[in-house]
Motif scaffolding. Structure first.
Motif, PDB file in Angstrom:
ATOM      1  N   UNK A  65       0.836  -1.208   0.000  1.00 50.46           N
ATOM      2  CA  UNK A  65       0.000   0.000   0.000  1.00 50.46           C
ATOM      3  C   UNK A  65       0.871   1.258   0.000  1.00 50.46           C
ATOM      4  N   UNK A  66       1.913   1.255   0.833  1.00 51.63           N
ATOM      5  CA  UNK A  66       2.811   2.422   0.902  1.00 51.63           C
ATOM      6  C   UNK A  66       3.550   2.581  -0.425  1.00 51.63           C
ATOM      7  N   UNK A  67       4.039   1.481  -0.967  1.00 51.46           N
ATOM      8  CA  UNK A  67       4.714   1.521  -2.272  1.00 51.46           C
ATOM      9  C   UNK A  67       3.796   2.124  -3.331  1.00 51.46           C
ATOM     10  N   UNK A  68       2.558   1.624  -3.400  1.00 52.59           N
ATOM     11  CA  UNK A  68       1.621   2.106  -4.414  1.00 52.59           C
ATOM     12  C   UNK A  68       1.283   3.584  -4.193  1.00 52.59           C
ATOM     13  N   UNK A  69       1.207   3.992  -2.936  1.00 52.61           N
ATOM     14  CA  UNK A  69       0.960   5.401  -2.620  1.00 52.61           C
ATOM     15  C   UNK A  69       2.108   6.270  -3.162  1.00 52.61           C
ATOM     16  N   UNK A  70       3.332   5.790  -2.961  1.00 48.99           N
ATOM     17  CA  UNK A  70       4.499   6.545  -3.452  1.00 48.99           C
ATOM     18  C   UNK A  70       4.493   6.644  -4.972  1.00 48.99           C
ATOM     19  N   UNK A  71       4.136   5.565  -5.646  1.00 48.02           N
ATOM     20  CA  UNK A  71       4.055   5.584  -7.110  1.00 48.02           C
ATOM     21  C   UNK A  71       2.987   6.590  -7.548  1.00 48.02           C
ATOM     22  N   UNK A  72       1.820   6.497  -6.928  1.00 47.91           N
ATOM     23  CA  UNK A  72       0.709   7.387  -7.299  1.00 47.91           C
ATOM     24  C   UNK A  72       1.064   8.862  -7.096  1.00 47.91           C
ATOM     25  N   UNK A  73       1.800   9.165  -6.028  1.00 52.72           N
ATOM     26  CA  UNK A  73       2.157  10.554  -5.711  1.00 52.72           C
ATOM     27  C   UNK A  73       3.544  10.942  -6.237  1.00 52.72           C
ATOM     28  N   UNK A  74       4.152  10.024  -6.996  1.00 53.21           N
ATOM     29  CA  UNK A  74       5.467  10.272  -7.609  1.00 53.21           C
ATOM     30  C   UNK A  74       6.514  10.656  -6.559  1.00 53.21           C
ATOM     31  N   UNK A  75       6.562   9.876  -5.485  1.00 54.83           N
ATOM     32  CA  UNK A  75       7.505  10.134  -4.396  1.00 54.83           C
ATOM     33  C   UNK A  75       8.713   9.214  -4.523  1.00 54.83           C
ATOM     34  N   UNK A  76       9.896   9.796  -4.410  1.00 58.87           N
ATOM     35  CA  UNK A  76      11.152   9.039  -4.446  1.00 58.87           C
ATOM     36  C   UNK A  76      12.031   9.512  -3.293  1.00 58.87           C
ATOM     37  N   UNK A  77      13.011   8.694  -2.942  1.00 59.59           N
ATOM     38  CA  UNK A  77      13.949   9.056  -1.880  1.00 59.59           C
ATOM     39  C   UNK A  77      13.214   9.570  -0.646  1.00 59.59           C
ATOM     40  N   UNK A  78      12.281   8.770  -0.176  1.00 59.73           N
ATOM     41  CA  UNK A  78      11.418   9.212   0.921  1.00 59.73           C
ATOM     42  C   UNK A  78      12.092   9.029   2.282  1.00 59.73           C
ATOM     43  N   UNK A  79      11.709   9.894   3.178  1.00 56.88           N
ATOM     44  CA  UNK A  79      11.990   9.724   4.592  1.00 56.88           C
ATOM     45  C   UNK A  79      10.750   9.018   5.133  1.00 56.88           C
ATOM     46  N   UNK A  80      10.940   7.873   5.764  1.00 53.17           N
ATOM     47  CA  UNK A  80       9.816   7.065   6.220  1.00 53.17           C
ATOM     48  C   UNK A  80       9.900   6.882   7.723  1.00 53.17           C
ATOM     49  N   UNK A  81       8.874   7.339   8.420  1.00 53.39           N
ATOM     50  CA  UNK A  81       8.798   7.211   9.870  1.00 53.39           C
ATOM     51  C   UNK A  81       7.599   6.336  10.202  1.00 53.39           C
ATOM     52  N   UNK A  82       7.821   5.278  10.970  1.00 57.77           N
ATOM     53  CA  UNK A  82       6.734   4.402  11.391  1.00 57.77           C
ATOM     54  C   UNK A  82       6.742   4.231  12.889  1.00 57.77           C
ATOM     55  N   UNK A  83       5.560   4.361  13.484  1.00 60.37           N
ATOM     56  CA  UNK A  83       5.419   4.213  14.926  1.00 60.37           C
ATOM     57  C   UNK A  83       4.676   2.919  15.250  1.00 60.37           C
ATOM     58  N   UNK A  84       5.245   2.109  16.148  1.00 58.71           N
ATOM     59  CA  UNK A  84       4.616   0.882  16.628  1.00 58.71           C
ATOM     60  C   UNK A  84       4.267  -0.010  15.437  1.00 58.71           C
ATOM     61  N   UNK A  85       3.003  -0.366  15.223  1.00 58.88           N
ATOM     62  CA  UNK A  85       2.653  -1.185  14.064  1.00 58.88           C
ATOM     63  C   UNK A  85       3.152  -0.521  12.780  1.00 58.88           C
ATOM     64  N   UNK A  86       3.058   0.797  12.711  1.00 59.62           N
ATOM     65  CA  UNK A  86       3.578   1.523  11.552  1.00 59.62           C
ATOM     66  C   UNK A  86       5.074   1.335  11.386  1.00 59.62           C
ATOM     67  N   UNK A  87       5.784   1.118  12.499  1.00 64.64           N
ATOM     68  CA  UNK A  87       7.211   0.827  12.441  1.00 64.64           C
ATOM     69  C   UNK A  87       7.478  -0.510  11.784  1.00 64.64           C
ATOM     70  N   UNK A  88       6.636  -1.502  12.075  1.00 63.07           N
ATOM     71  CA  UNK A  88       6.788  -2.804  11.416  1.00 63.07           C
ATOM     72  C   UNK A  88       6.502  -2.680   9.920  1.00 63.07           C
ATOM     73  N   UNK A  89       5.498  -1.863   9.587  1.00 60.33           N
ATOM     74  CA  UNK A  89       5.207  -1.634   8.172  1.00 60.33           C
ATOM     75  C   UNK A  89       6.398  -0.940   7.513  1.00 60.33           C
ATOM     76  N   UNK A  90       6.962   0.060   8.179  1.00 65.22           N
ATOM     77  CA  UNK A  90       8.108   0.794   7.630  1.00 65.22           C
ATOM     78  C   UNK A  90       9.291  -0.144   7.380  1.00 65.22           C
ATOM     79  N   UNK A  91       9.546  -1.055   8.323  1.00 66.95           N
ATOM     80  CA  UNK A  91      10.639  -2.017   8.126  1.00 66.95           C
ATOM     81  C   UNK A  91      10.366  -2.903   6.913  1.00 66.95           C
ATOM     82  N   UNK A  92       9.113  -3.306   6.744  1.00 70.34           N
ATOM     83  CA  UNK A  92       8.737  -4.158   5.610  1.00 70.34           C
ATOM     84  C   UNK A  92       8.877  -3.390   4.292  1.00 70.34           C
TER      85      UNK A  92
END
Length: 195
Positions: A65-92
């Motif tokens: 979902x995050x990957x597809x969001x980045x493609x849709x919004x044309x985001x590259x070289x992102x800074x990604x911050x994930x908290x708790x469950x979001x941290x596990x998503x960020x690691x993935x």
């Protein structure tokens, strides 16, 4: 599609909330960072906030979902911050799509498996009778019978919304999230490719 709040302009910073959270949880810090050179994307993850609700729910899908969001919004070289469950998503995301990431920040969680520990909260949320609730105050009173901590209740009540003039509901998909407690704490082995 994922719902998001986008603040400011500059380097892309995506923030992923924790279990039972939503994008609004990070609005204060997001606004501050947006004033310091970042285009901040506060994302409601799948089954949370205003994003899609789905019976399909796992870290592979959340990262995609995050990957597809980045493609849709044309985001590259992102800074990604994930908290708790979001941290596990960020690691993935970092493991599955390393080409997207410039910097990774994981807060309040480690790459290990955690035993399920949200049962009392899930049971408290499920105990709310929306046929009887006519106000936020009444929802808080019912929730207080199961969850004594005021701060926890206020956090959860941020996701309470008025479905229509006569009925309240949760913005998160309680049925799916309640059944996903073991998945939330699970840590699959992370393998990355180093070029």
């Amino acid at each position: 599609m994922l719902h998001s709040i986008i603040l400011g302009e500059g380097k892309p910073l995506i923030i992923l909330h924790g279990f039972l959270g939503m994008a609004d949880n990070w609005k204060t810090l997001g606004k501050e960072w947006s004033e310091n050179g970042y285009e901040v994307h506060l994302i409601d993850q799948r089954n949370h906030g205003r994003s899609l609700h789905s019976v399909d729910f796992n870290y592979t899908l959340l990262a995609k979902d995050v990957h597809d969001y980045c493609i849709e919004h044309k985001l590259e070289n992102i800074y990604l911050l994930g908290h708790s469950m979001g941290g596990k998503v960020a690691m993935k995301v970092a493991a599955d799509f390393p080409q997207l990431i410039k910097k990774l920040v994981v807060a309040d969680i480690a790459p290990k498996t955690y035993a399920p520990h949200h049962s009392d909260i899930i049971n408290g949320l499920k105990s709310i009778n929306f046929d009887e609730i006519k106000s936020r105050k009444e929802a808080d009173e019912q929730l207080a019978l199961r969850i004594s901590d005021f701060g926890t209740r206020q956090f959860l009540l941020k996701s309470l919304y008025r479905i229509d003039e006569n009925r309240y509901g949760w913005r998160f998909n309680l049925e799916v999230l309640g059944d996903s407690q073991e998945m939330i704490g699970f840590q699959e082995p992370i393998q990355t490719q180093i070029n």
